[in-house]
Design an enzyme around this catalytic site. Structure first.
Site, short mmCIF file in Angstrom:
data_model
loop_
_atom_site.label_atom_id
_atom_site.label_comp_id
_atom_site.label_asym_id
_atom_site.label_seq_id
_atom_site.Cartn_x
_atom_site.Cartn_y
_atom_site.Cartn_z
N PHE A 222 0.96 -1.27 -0.06
CA PHE A 222 0.14 -0.06 0.13
C PHE A 222 0.69 1.31 -0.04
O PHE A 222 0.65 2.22 0.85
CB PHE A 222 -0.92 0.11 1.16
N HIS A 223 1.87 1.32 -0.88
CA HIS A 223 2.61 2.50 -0.89
C HIS A 223 2.68 2.99 -2.28
O HIS A 223 3.73 3.55 -2.80
CB HIS A 223 4.22 2.19 -0.55
N PRO A 224 1.66 3.14 -3.09
CA PRO A 224 1.74 3.72 -4.42
C PRO A 224 2.21 5.17 -4.44
O PRO A 224 1.70 5.92 -3.73
CB PRO A 224 0.20 3.85 -4.94
#
Ligand SMILES: Cc1cc2nc3c(=O)[nH]c(=O)nc-3n(C[C@H](O)[C@H](O)[C@H](O)COP(=O)(O)OP(=O)(O)OC[C@H]3O[C@@H](n4cnc5c(N)ncnc54)[C@H](O)[C@@H]3O)c2cc1C
Length: 287
Positions: A222-224
């Protein structure tokens, strides 16, 4: 400031984006900039599971009485496992000695669990036996994906193409990370805690198996970032060094979408740093 998925879509629906991709949705391009929504990066992660021969958090969390005890410990004293991240231990490692900086984030969790199938309500069930996890996340991926609108209607879902593991470098980093986890599991101190691996057993895998397994089981961390990236000009980027959108007066993007490259570590703190800096820039520009 809508985040790395929504910010580029707000620009695209406003006519700022790749003209060839906006026109089919009936959107007239105002500023033709294919960098909007492009260059997306993210971290992927994978866990290996081990049955332990000593009690772990599973022994406590598997029963309601254990959960209530931990909840009370936290509520009354702000201590215990609930006062910690589930990744109780971890760090950054160089998977090969010739590297000049860490290329892997490794996690150790004193708990194992199953989750409900995709598409159903997420419920995490701890396993009824002691267990722990060694997991890893390649820290410096180089592949780039994209986010595009699927429809002019703002309620329509995004089209997200992560394009992960598209470079040989990224594939090699996965293999190196898997080998690093295997090496940790083989150390004397950890080996003596292992009853048996369960699920996919990294100790039995060839390099190809490691990569196949990662492709099958990995998930986003979850690090876009990067979908409105900062850069020198509109040929390569969406915003300038003061976060101003190229070609539009009075419009800034302030969130993880402006990162030119993904950070090697988690993205929340860098996003907060960016927000502080952006606030300064905005204040200064109003003087
Ligand atoms: C499940 C999960 C776990 C994570 N764990 C960690 C972690 O442990 N450590 C870490 O460092 N990072 C973690 N991250 C990443 C971190 O949360 C993000 O990098 C960070 O929040 C990015 O900040 P942002 O401002 O770019 O976007 P966001 O925090 O996503 O903020 C964007 C905001 O804009 C709002 N918004 C979107 N569209 C619109 C619209 N059209 N109109 C109005 N508002 C809108 C959203 O509701 C949201 O509040 C995690 C992320 C997730 C999803």
């Amino acid at each position: 400031s809508a985040g790395a998925v929504a910010s580029p879509m707000i620009l695209q629906r406003s006519g700022i984006g790749d003209g060839n991709k906006l026109s089919p949705h009936g959107i007239t391009p105002v500023i033709d900039n294919p960098n909007v929504g492009a260059h997306m990066q993210d971290h992927l992660g994978l866990n290996y599971f081990f049955k332990a021969n000593q009690p772990t958090l599973n022994n406590v969390l598997h029963s309601w009485s254990g959960r209530i005890k931990l909840a009370l410990q936290y509520a009354l004293a702000r201590r215990g496992p609930m006062a910690l991240s589930v990744n109780q231990c971890g760090g950054y490692f160089r998977s090969r000695p010739d590297l000049d900086r860490p290329d892997q984030q490794v996690y150790f969790n004193p708990v194992t669990y199953t989750t409900t199938p995709k598409g159903t309500r997420t419920i995490i069930n701890t396993d009824p036996f002691p267990g722990f996890i060694i997991g890893f996340s390649p820290a410096r991926p180089t592949s780039r994906g994209q986010v595009q609108i699927s429809h002019a209607d703002a309620a329509a879902k995004p089209l997200i193409q992560p394009n992960s593991l598209a470079t040989n470098q990224d594939c090699q980093m996965v293999i190196d990370g898997a080998k690093l986890c295997r090496a940790f599991a083989n150390t004397e101190s950890i080996k003596q805690l292992i009853d048996t691996p369960f699920g996919e057993d990294v100790s039995q895998m060839s390099e190809d198996d490691m990569l196949d397994d990662f492709r099958k089981r990995c998930g986003t961390v979850f690090h876009p970032v990067g979908t409105c990236r900062m850069g020198a000009n509109a040929k390569t980027a969406v915003v300038d060094h003061e976060l101003r959108v190229f070609g539009v007066d009075g419009l800034r993007v302030v969130d993880a979408s402006v990162f030119p490259n993904i950070t090697s570590a988690n993205t929340n703190a860098p996003t907060m740093m960016l927000a502080w800096r952006a606030a300064q820039l905005i204040m200064e520009s109003r003087k």
